[in-house]
Scaffold this motif. Structure first.
Motif, PDB file in Angstrom:
ATOM      1  N   LYS A  31     -15.966   0.002  -1.363  1.00 22.44           N
ATOM      2  CA  LYS A  31     -14.614   0.401  -1.755  1.00 22.44           C
ATOM      3  C   LYS A  31     -14.073   1.534  -0.887  1.00 22.44           C
ATOM      4  O   LYS A  31     -12.976   2.037  -1.133  1.00 22.44           O
ATOM      5  CB  LYS A  31     -14.592   0.841  -3.221  1.00 22.44           C
ATOM      6  N   GLY A  32     -14.849   1.978   0.110  1.00 20.81           N
ATOM      7  CA  GLY A  32     -14.445   3.111   0.929  1.00 20.81           C
ATOM      8  C   GLY A  32     -13.179   2.851   1.724  1.00 20.81           C
ATOM      9  O   GLY A  32     -12.848   1.697   2.045  1.00 20.81           O
ATOM     10  N   ASP A  33     -12.460   3.935   2.077  1.00 23.41           N
ATOM     11  CA  ASP A  33     -11.221   3.734   2.835  1.00 23.41           C
ATOM     12  C   ASP A  33     -11.489   3.291   4.269  1.00 23.41           C
ATOM     13  O   ASP A  33     -10.577   2.826   4.954  1.00 23.41           O
ATOM     14  CB  ASP A  33     -10.317   4.965   2.778  1.00 23.41           C
ATOM     15  N   ASP A  34     -12.755   3.393   4.724  1.00 28.26           N
ATOM     16  CA  ASP A  34     -13.087   2.857   6.050  1.00 28.26           C
ATOM     17  C   ASP A  34     -13.088   1.329   6.071  1.00 28.26           C
ATOM     18  O   ASP A  34     -13.106   0.714   7.141  1.00 28.26           O
ATOM     19  CB  ASP A  34     -14.446   3.381   6.530  1.00 28.26           C
ATOM     20  N   GLN A  35     -13.038   0.721   4.884  1.00 31.31           N
ATOM     21  CA  GLN A  35     -12.983  -0.736   4.778  1.00 31.31           C
ATOM     22  C   GLN A  35     -11.551  -1.264   4.849  1.00 31.31           C
ATOM     23  O   GLN A  35     -11.335  -2.478   4.802  1.00 31.31           O
ATOM     24  CB  GLN A  35     -13.613  -1.194   3.461  1.00 31.31           C
ATOM     25  N   TYR A  36     -10.592  -0.353   4.975  1.00 32.78           N
ATOM     26  CA  TYR A  36      -9.165  -0.713   4.985  1.00 32.78           C
ATOM     27  C   TYR A  36      -8.495  -0.118   6.214  1.00 32.78           C
ATOM     28  O   TYR A  36      -9.002   0.829   6.830  1.00 32.78           O
ATOM     29  CB  TYR A  36      -8.504  -0.208   3.697  1.00 32.78           C
ATOM     30  N   PRO A  37      -7.353  -0.650   6.612  1.00 32.96           N
ATOM     31  CA  PRO A  37      -6.639  -0.102   7.762  1.00 32.96           C
ATOM     32  C   PRO A  37      -6.327   1.378   7.562  1.00 32.96           C
ATOM     33  O   PRO A  37      -6.124   1.842   6.434  1.00 32.96           O
ATOM     34  CB  PRO A  37      -5.355  -0.944   7.807  1.00 32.96           C
ATOM     35  N   GLU A  38      -6.289   2.109   8.645  1.00 33.49           N
ATOM     36  CA  GLU A  38      -6.078   3.540   8.579  1.00 33.49           C
ATOM     37  C   GLU A  38      -4.754   3.873   7.885  1.00 33.49           C
ATOM     38  O   GLU A  38      -3.694   3.334   8.233  1.00 33.49           O
ATOM     39  CB  GLU A  38      -6.081   4.131   9.987  1.00 33.49           C
ATOM     40  N   GLY A  39      -4.840   4.734   6.864  1.00 32.26           N
ATOM     41  CA  GLY A  39      -3.650   5.139   6.125  1.00 32.26           C
ATOM     42  C   GLY A  39      -3.179   4.138   5.095  1.00 32.26           C
ATOM     43  O   GLY A  39      -2.210   4.404   4.374  1.00 32.26           O
ATOM     44  N   LEU A  40      -3.835   2.979   5.001  1.00 35.12           N
ATOM     45  CA  LEU A  40      -3.401   1.937   4.065  1.00 35.12           C
ATOM     46  C   LEU A  40      -4.535   1.537   3.125  1.00 35.12           C
ATOM     47  O   LEU A  40      -4.825   0.348   2.941  1.00 35.12           O
ATOM     48  CB  LEU A  40      -2.870   0.710   4.815  1.00 35.12           C
ATOM     49  N   ALA A  41      -5.181   2.552   2.548  1.00 42.29           N
ATOM     50  CA  ALA A  41      -6.219   2.314   1.548  1.00 42.29           C
ATOM     51  C   ALA A  41      -5.660   2.726   0.189  1.00 42.29           C
ATOM     52  O   ALA A  41      -5.698   3.900  -0.179  1.00 42.29           O
ATOM     53  CB  ALA A  41      -7.473   3.110   1.878  1.00 42.29           C
ATOM     54  N   PRO A  42      -5.088   1.800  -0.551  1.00 42.83           N
ATOM     55  CA  PRO A  42      -4.430   2.174  -1.811  1.00 42.83           C
ATOM     56  C   PRO A  42      -5.421   2.721  -2.829  1.00 42.83           C
ATOM     57  O   PRO A  42      -6.545   2.217  -2.965  1.00 42.83           O
ATOM     58  CB  PRO A  42      -3.803   0.868  -2.288  1.00 42.83           C
ATOM     59  N   VAL A  43      -5.033   3.747  -3.523  1.00 44.65           N
ATOM     60  CA  VAL A  43      -5.793   4.280  -4.650  1.00 44.65           C
ATOM     61  C   VAL A  43      -5.139   3.743  -5.922  1.00 44.65           C
ATOM     62  O   VAL A  43      -3.928   3.856  -6.108  1.00 44.65           O
ATOM     63  CB  VAL A  43      -5.799   5.820  -4.637  1.00 44.65           C
ATOM     64  N   ILE A  44      -5.946   3.132  -6.777  1.00 46.12           N
ATOM     65  CA  ILE A  44      -5.409   2.347  -7.886  1.00 46.12           C
ATOM     66  C   ILE A  44      -5.063   3.229  -9.080  1.00 46.12           C
ATOM     67  O   ILE A  44      -5.837   4.104  -9.481  1.00 46.12           O
ATOM     68  CB  ILE A  44      -6.422   1.262  -8.306  1.00 46.12           C
ATOM     69  N   SER A  45      -3.908   2.955  -9.653  1.00 45.87           N
ATOM     70  CA  SER A  45      -3.485   3.600 -10.893  1.00 45.87           C
ATOM     71  C   SER A  45      -3.955   2.815 -12.104  1.00 45.87           C
ATOM     72  O   SER A  45      -4.559   3.363 -13.029  1.00 45.87           O
ATOM     73  CB  SER A  45      -1.953   3.716 -10.917  1.00 45.87           C
ATOM     74  N   HIS A  46      -3.703   1.492 -12.105  1.00 48.74           N
ATOM     75  CA  HIS A  46      -4.082   0.665 -13.246  1.00 48.74           C
ATOM     76  C   HIS A  46      -3.984  -0.803 -12.856  1.00 48.74           C
ATOM     77  O   HIS A  46      -3.448  -1.146 -11.798  1.00 48.74           O
ATOM     78  CB  HIS A  46      -3.200   0.959 -14.460  1.00 48.74           C
ATOM     79  N   GLY A  47      -4.502  -1.645 -13.728  1.00 44.45           N
ATOM     80  CA  GLY A  47      -4.445  -3.077 -13.480  1.00 44.45           C
ATOM     81  C   GLY A  47      -4.254  -3.848 -14.765  1.00 44.45           C
ATOM     82  O   GLY A  47      -4.629  -3.386 -15.850  1.00 44.45           O
ATOM     83  N   ARG A  48      -3.674  -5.020 -14.644  1.00 45.72           N
ATOM     84  CA  ARG A  48      -3.529  -5.922 -15.783  1.00 45.72           C
ATOM     85  C   ARG A  48      -3.530  -7.344 -15.262  1.00 45.72           C
ATOM     86  O   ARG A  48      -2.775  -7.675 -14.348  1.00 45.72           O
ATOM     87  CB  ARG A  48      -2.257  -5.644 -16.571  1.00 45.72           C
ATOM     88  N   GLY A  49      -4.389  -8.153 -15.833  1.00 46.43           N
ATOM     89  CA  GLY A  49      -4.489  -9.524 -15.359  1.00 46.43           C
ATOM     90  C   GLY A  49      -4.939  -9.568 -13.909  1.00 46.43           C
ATOM     91  O   GLY A  49      -5.931  -8.951 -13.526  1.00 46.43           O
ATOM     92  N   ALA A  50      -4.184 -10.290 -13.078  1.00 50.77           N
ATOM     93  CA  ALA A  50      -4.527 -10.431 -11.662  1.00 50.77           C
ATOM     94  C   ALA A  50      -3.824  -9.410 -10.785  1.00 50.77           C
ATOM     95  O   ALA A  50      -3.890  -9.494  -9.561  1.00 50.77           O
ATOM     96  CB  ALA A  50      -4.178 -11.840 -11.187  1.00 50.77           C
ATOM     97  N   HIS A  51      -3.147  -8.429 -11.391  1.00 49.77           N
ATOM     98  CA  HIS A  51      -2.363  -7.465 -10.632  1.00 49.77           C
ATOM     99  C   HIS A  51      -2.909  -6.056 -10.791  1.00 49.77           C
ATOM    100  O   HIS A  51      -3.438  -5.696 -11.852  1.00 49.77           O
ATOM    101  CB  HIS A  51      -0.895  -7.495 -11.074  1.00 49.77           C
ATOM    102  N   VAL A  52      -2.764  -5.263  -9.728  1.00 47.91           N
ATOM    103  CA  VAL A  52      -3.055  -3.836  -9.801  1.00 47.91           C
ATOM    104  C   VAL A  52      -1.883  -3.070  -9.209  1.00 47.91           C
ATOM    105  O   VAL A  52      -1.113  -3.602  -8.396  1.00 47.91           O
ATOM    106  CB  VAL A  52      -4.357  -3.461  -9.052  1.00 47.91           C
ATOM    107  N   TRP A  53      -1.741  -1.821  -9.651  1.00 47.95           N
ATOM    108  CA  TRP A  53      -0.704  -0.926  -9.150  1.00 47.95           C
ATOM    109  C   TRP A  53      -1.376   0.293  -8.525  1.00 47.95           C
ATOM    110  O   TRP A  53      -2.360   0.820  -9.086  1.00 47.95           O
ATOM    111  CB  TRP A  53       0.205  -0.466 -10.286  1.00 47.95           C
ATOM    112  N   ASP A  54      -0.889   0.730  -7.363  1.00 40.50           N
ATOM    113  CA  ASP A  54      -1.451   1.936  -6.765  1.00 40.50           C
ATOM    114  C   ASP A  54      -0.667   3.168  -7.212  1.00 40.50           C
ATOM    115  O   ASP A  54       0.353   3.062  -7.913  1.00 40.50           O
ATOM    116  CB  ASP A  54      -1.534   1.810  -5.236  1.00 40.50           C
ATOM    117  N   VAL A  55      -1.166   4.343  -6.818  1.00 40.03           N
ATOM    118  CA  VAL A  55      -0.523   5.584  -7.256  1.00 40.03           C
ATOM    119  C   VAL A  55       0.832   5.798  -6.588  1.00 40.03           C
ATOM    120  O   VAL A  55       1.589   6.676  -6.989  1.00 40.03           O
ATOM    121  CB  VAL A  55      -1.440   6.798  -6.999  1.00 40.03           C
ATOM    122  N   ASP A  56       1.156   4.980  -5.587  1.00 41.49           N
ATOM    123  CA  ASP A  56       2.483   5.019  -4.960  1.00 41.49           C
ATOM    124  C   ASP A  56       3.472   4.117  -5.678  1.00 41.49           C
ATOM    125  O   ASP A  56       4.657   4.077  -5.314  1.00 41.49           O
ATOM    126  CB  ASP A  56       2.375   4.604  -3.493  1.00 41.49           C
TER     127      ASP A  56
END
Length: 441
Positions: A31-56
């Motif tokens: 789950k590390g941010d090195d597994q995602y493009p630089e600057g585009l590693a979303p930090v999750i706020s919450h999820g429901r069903g098949a969807h998640v929302w990031d802190v942005d």
């Protein structure tokens, strides 16, 4: 949204806070941010069903939820109802709860090839317990693991074989040897070379490819002939292949097997299951030397076992495994069509069983490429798709699949431009994503 306009300032700030407090910035390396493009590693706020929302505030269609653990979707009402009911009754006592009996009965009814089960919190604990039990039962020290499967445990017997082996004595690492998946002759040669030394064969019964005809049965025969314990790691295949795992689908019974991930739909529960003769060695009703099999303070928390029972009931009553396969087949067909339409069908590949799809990103020479993976992930994220893999949950619907395929199509159009330029660098936005197992940060 154009990828250059897609920014995650709140997630960036949260990632900095994570790294300041938590080694690696996450509690799981994958789950590390090195597994995602630089600057585009979303930090999750919450999820429901098949969807998640990031802190942005961005919403994503999510795949591979919880490292494949959330197969019913986030906050599944039936699972939450079962969890809430048990939390109100207390979660951990000085003696076993009646819930432990019911959870064991439910599990063994779901996986009838096993005769006893012991619960824990994570996959590493139960897989290591299987290795310890095999060593005790056989009196042998060596462990043979399938080299084509990426992960079995955080413990020394496995991590010592990876590039991240710092802190593990060579004497421990040297006790683990490897065999190739699907090659019975090579495995028999290994067993013969280490005759009388190998305690167990540890593997995922299936992975990105189906087992060759007769392979698992042949492995069963090899284990019997050489007197070693056959261990199936069903962390991923459990429930996703069939309710009874890959062993239930392919009809080959291991001596021991380990389950987790989908078993709790995100709640922490895992299971070691197997033959009574072996499992009893970790109990109190046998005359031999005792094995310290599993003893965990939180292994039988009532709410997690309630979650597992609710998950198994939902799978059985609602045909979840079949739904996962149907969703995966629809997604795979759409992705392949989108890739072909943009002329990158030989470079963006979908692999694996329909219920457990991954994708490969190949460069202009047909080689796996972290750079092209980075390009692909950036485009998907900007299109509202969080997809470290294409592993589906049953909460997805047709609209989610359609949205994903549209995002893949846009990503493939950019992919084609990069291939034509023979250089993905202008589309990376920074350093490429990195493999989890590497020697240096």
């Amino acid at each position: 949204m154009a990828v250059d306009d897609f920014q995650l300032p709140e997630s960036r700030a949260a990632n900095e806070r994570l790294h300041a407090l938590i080694p690696g910035g996450a509690h799981t390396y994958a789950k590390g941010d090195d597994q995602y493009p630089e600057g585009l590693a979303p930090v999750i706020s919450h999820g429901r069903g098949a969807h998640v929302w990031d802190v942005d505030g961005n919403r994503y269609v999510e795949y591979g939820s919880g490292l494949r653990s959330v197969s019913l979707g986030h906050a599944h009402p039936r699972v939450l109802e079962a969890v809430r009911r048990e939390i109100d009754r207390g979660g951990n006592f000085a003696r076993p709860s009646i819930v432990e009996v019911r959870a064991a009965e439910r599990f063994l009814a779901t996986v009838p090839t096993a005769e006893m089960v012991k619960f824990a919190k994570n996959g590493s604990d139960v897989t290591t317990a299987a290795v310890r039990l095999a060593r005790a039962a056989t009196g042998r020290a060596r462990v043979a693991v399938c080299r084509d499967h990426p992960f079995f445990s955080v413990d020394d017997w496995f991590i010592g074989t990876t590039p991240m082996s710092a802190g593990i004595p060579d004497a421990i690492s040297e006790l683990t040897v490897a065999f190739p998946y699907g090659d019975l002759a090579a495995t028999e040669e290994l067993l013969t070379r280490h005759r009388g030394e190998i305690a167990c064969l540890v593997l995922e019964p299936a992975g990105h490819t189906e087992p060759p005809p007769g392979y698992l049965a042949g492995l069963r025969a090899l284990a019997d002939r050489h007197g070693c314990v056959l261990v199936f790691d069903e962390m991923i295949t459990g429930l996703r292949w069939s309710e009874a795992g890959a062993q239930g689908l392919y009809g080959v019974t291991p001596d021991l097997s380990t389950f987790g991930k989908a078993l709790g739909n995100g709640f922490a529960v895992s299971a070691l299951a197997g033959r009574r003769e072996l499992m009893e060695r970790g109990g109190l009703r046998h005359p031999g030397e005792r094995v310290f099999l599993l003893s965990t303070t939180h292994g039988a928390e009532t709410h997690a076992l309630a979650a597992a029972m609710a998950v198994q009931a939902t799978y059985a009553e609602e045909g979840v495994t079949a739904r996962l396969h149907a969703l995966g087949e629809r997604l795979a067909a759409g992705v392949r069509e989108a890739a072909a339409g943009m002329g990158v069908a030989d470079h963006v590949l979908v692999r694996g069983r329909a219920s457990n799809l991954v994708f490969a990103t190949l460069d202009e020479h047909g080689r796996p490429s972290q750079e092209y993976r980075t390009l692909f992930l950036r485009q998907l994220l900007a299109g509202g798709v969080l997809a470290p893999s294409f592993v589906v949950s049953s909460a997805l619907d047709d609209a989610d699949i359609d949205h994903t395929v549209e995002a893949v199509g846009r990503a493939c159009a950019v992919y084609r431009k990069a291939l034509d330029a023979a250089d993905p660098a202008p589309w990376l936005g920074g350093r490429p994503v990195k493999p989890v197992f590497r020697r240096f940060a």
